[in-house]
Write a protein that holds these residues in place. Structure first.
Motif, short mmCIF file in Angstrom:
data_model
loop_
_atom_site.label_atom_id
_atom_site.label_comp_id
_atom_site.label_asym_id
_atom_site.label_seq_id
_atom_site.Cartn_x
_atom_site.Cartn_y
_atom_site.Cartn_z
N THR A 103 -0.38 7.05 7.55
CA THR A 103 1.03 7.38 7.61
C THR A 103 1.36 8.27 6.42
O THR A 103 0.63 8.32 5.44
N PHE A 104 2.51 8.96 6.50
CA PHE A 104 2.84 9.97 5.50
C PHE A 104 4.28 9.79 5.04
O PHE A 104 5.21 10.28 5.70
N PRO A 105 4.50 9.06 3.94
CA PRO A 105 5.85 8.89 3.41
C PRO A 105 6.49 10.25 3.10
O PRO A 105 5.80 11.25 2.89
N ASN A 106 7.81 10.26 3.07
CA ASN A 106 8.52 11.50 2.78
C ASN A 106 8.07 12.07 1.44
O ASN A 106 7.82 11.34 0.49
N GLY A 107 7.99 13.36 1.37
CA GLY A 107 7.59 14.02 0.13
C GLY A 107 7.01 15.38 0.44
O GLY A 107 7.06 15.88 1.56
N GLU A 108 6.45 16.00 -0.58
CA GLU A 108 5.87 17.34 -0.42
C GLU A 108 4.63 17.28 0.46
O GLU A 108 3.75 16.44 0.27
N VAL B 70 -1.12 7.26 3.41
CA VAL B 70 -1.29 5.82 3.28
C VAL B 70 -2.06 5.30 4.48
O VAL B 70 -1.73 5.63 5.63
N VAL B 71 -3.09 4.52 4.23
CA VAL B 71 -3.90 3.96 5.32
C VAL B 71 -3.07 2.99 6.15
O VAL B 71 -2.37 2.13 5.62
N VAL B 72 -3.15 3.13 7.47
CA VAL B 72 -2.45 2.21 8.38
C VAL B 72 -3.20 0.88 8.38
O VAL B 72 -4.40 0.85 8.64
N PRO B 73 -2.52 -0.26 8.10
CA PRO B 73 -3.21 -1.54 8.12
C PRO B 73 -3.63 -1.91 9.53
O PRO B 73 -2.91 -1.64 10.50
N GLU B 74 -4.80 -2.48 9.65
CA GLU B 74 -5.29 -2.93 10.94
C GLU B 74 -4.51 -4.15 11.42
O GLU B 74 -4.13 -5.01 10.61
N THR C 280 0.81 -1.21 0.00
CA THR C 280 0.00 0.00 0.00
C THR C 280 0.84 1.26 0.00
O THR C 280 0.30 2.36 -0.04
N THR C 281 2.16 1.14 0.06
CA THR C 281 3.02 2.32 0.14
C THR C 281 3.42 2.78 -1.25
O THR C 281 4.04 2.03 -1.99
N PRO C 282 3.09 4.01 -1.64
CA PRO C 282 3.47 4.49 -2.96
C PRO C 282 4.96 4.74 -3.03
O PRO C 282 5.58 5.20 -2.06
N VAL C 283 5.57 4.46 -4.17
CA VAL C 283 7.00 4.68 -4.33
C VAL C 283 7.27 6.11 -4.75
O VAL C 283 8.04 6.83 -4.14
N THR D 118 -3.88 6.32 -0.23
CA THR D 118 -3.49 5.01 -0.75
C THR D 118 -3.97 3.95 0.23
O THR D 118 -3.66 4.00 1.41
N GLY D 119 -4.72 2.97 -0.28
CA GLY D 119 -5.31 1.95 0.57
C GLY D 119 -6.79 2.22 0.77
O GLY D 119 -7.34 3.23 0.31
N THR D 120 -7.44 1.31 1.45
CA THR D 120 -8.88 1.41 1.69
C THR D 120 -9.15 1.98 3.08
O THR D 120 -8.72 1.41 4.09
N VAL D 121 -9.83 3.11 3.12
CA VAL D 121 -10.19 3.71 4.39
C VAL D 121 -11.25 2.83 5.06
O VAL D 121 -12.23 2.44 4.42
N PRO D 122 -11.07 2.46 6.34
CA PRO D 122 -12.07 1.64 7.03
C PRO D 122 -13.46 2.27 6.95
O PRO D 122 -13.59 3.50 6.87
N ALA D 123 -14.47 1.42 6.97
CA ALA D 123 -15.85 1.87 6.73
C ALA D 123 -16.26 2.99 7.67
O ALA D 123 -16.93 3.95 7.25
N ASP D 124 -15.92 2.88 8.95
CA ASP D 124 -16.39 3.90 9.89
C ASP D 124 -15.64 5.22 9.77
O ASP D 124 -16.04 6.22 10.38
N LEU D 125 -14.56 5.25 8.96
CA LEU D 125 -13.83 6.49 8.73
C LEU D 125 -14.11 7.09 7.35
O LEU D 125 -13.52 8.10 6.98
N GLN D 126 -15.00 6.46 6.61
CA GLN D 126 -15.38 6.99 5.30
C GLN D 126 -16.49 8.02 5.48
O GLN D 126 -17.30 7.95 6.39
N GLY D 127 -16.51 9.00 4.59
CA GLY D 127 -17.52 10.04 4.68
C GLY D 127 -17.21 11.06 5.75
O GLY D 127 -16.11 11.10 6.33
N VAL D 128 -18.18 11.90 6.04
CA VAL D 128 -17.98 13.01 6.98
C VAL D 128 -17.83 12.48 8.40
O VAL D 128 -18.61 11.65 8.87
N GLN D 129 -16.78 12.96 9.06
CA GLN D 129 -16.51 12.62 10.45
C GLN D 129 -16.86 13.80 11.35
O GLN D 129 -16.45 14.94 11.09
#
Length: 271
Positions: free
Chosen positions: A190-195, A244-248, A27-30, A83-94
């Motif tokens: 998580t947030f890989p290095n980058g802009e 990137v979505v943190v895996p459960e 799930t980590t973009p290069v 990147t990755g699938t956001v868990p169902a309860d975190l999808q949509g407006v929080q």
């Protein structure tokens, strides 16, 4: 090379670990381009919930409900492109709260004949620069204990606007250099290095002008010690970067169990 049962079981644990690493790292973009991964807007009842207090020595800016800066205000928060699938309860407006504090010892600078004004928030005043967005209730991820949707620390964000306008902007982009930093943390990403970058846009900016009359963005003081007049405003914002979505832990465990079952099955076939 000929594999024997003994040699197979010597390398099987290594293969299992490599496979698990590939599964978790997939799930980590290069070299993914940064994208807007989250946004917020004020929630009901809303209003001018951001306050700026300006002086020649320091300007402070943040959320306020009439008291000290940093008070949590209600917001609607949404994860966008990740990147990755956001868990169902975190999808949509929080349903969440946002708390912001910031300060600067830099003066306001003007340009274009005094029609544009800007102030860089270096975080060297009495308050650090930070934004915290917290879920109203814990998410089911992490055994129902996690609430940090997004926390941002930054330096050298710029508040910029047209004099007398009601819609200035506070933004920071690490791609511009100049000592700009934007750092993210989250319980769910998580947030890989980058802009990294963000932009907060304000509306209904209301200050007491130099003649004592209400108006939009105003400056006071004597150049080069100009400062913004104290004001209130409503706000909304977006955040950009590689997210990137943190895996459960449950998915990690399932991947491990699958590898164990594979190795066990291969061992039985060879026995």
């Amino acid at each position: 090379m000929r594999f024997t049962t003994t040699s197979f079981f010597r390398i099987a644990p290594v293969c299992a670990l490599v496979s698990l690493g590939i599964a978790l790292g997939s799930t980590t973009p290069v070299h993914a381009a940064p994208a807007s991964f989250a946004q917020f807007s004020e929630a009901s009842p809303g209003g001018n919930l951001f306050t700026l207090t300006g002086s020649a020595s320091e300007t402070d800016f943040g959320t306020s409900t009439g008291g000290p800066l940093g008070a949590p205000i209600p917001v609607n928060f949404t994860y966008l492109t990740v990147t990755g699938t956001v868990p169902a309860d975190l999808q949509g407006v929080q349903n969440a709260t946002l708390s912001m504090i910031s300060s600067t010892t830099n003066p306001v600078t003007t340009g274009f004949g005094g029609t544009i004004a800007a102030q860089v928030f270096n975080g060297l005043g009495s308050l650090p620069n930070g934004i915290a967005i917290t879920r109203d209730t814990p998410a089911s991820e992490g055994f129902g204990t996690k609430t940090n949707l997004l926390t941002v620390t930054y330096t050298n964000a710029t508040l910029l606007g047209i004099i007398n306008s009601s819609a200035p902007q506070l933004s920071a982009d690490t791609a511009t250099g100049g000592g700009v930093t934007v750092n993210y943390t989250s319980d769910f990403l998580t947030f890989p290095n980058g802009e990294h970058n963000f932009s907060l846009t304000f509306s209904s900016w209301s200050s007491i002008g130099v003649q004592g009359l209400p108006g939009g963005l105003q400056v006071a003081g004597v150049d080069p010690a100009l400062f913004f007049q104290s004001a209130t405003a409503a706000g909304a914002g977006t955040f950009g970067g590689n997210a990137v979505v943190v895996p459960e832990p449950s998915s990690i465990a399932l991947a491990g169990l699958g590898l164990v079952a594979l190795v066990y099955g291969m061992r039985r076939r060879r026995s």
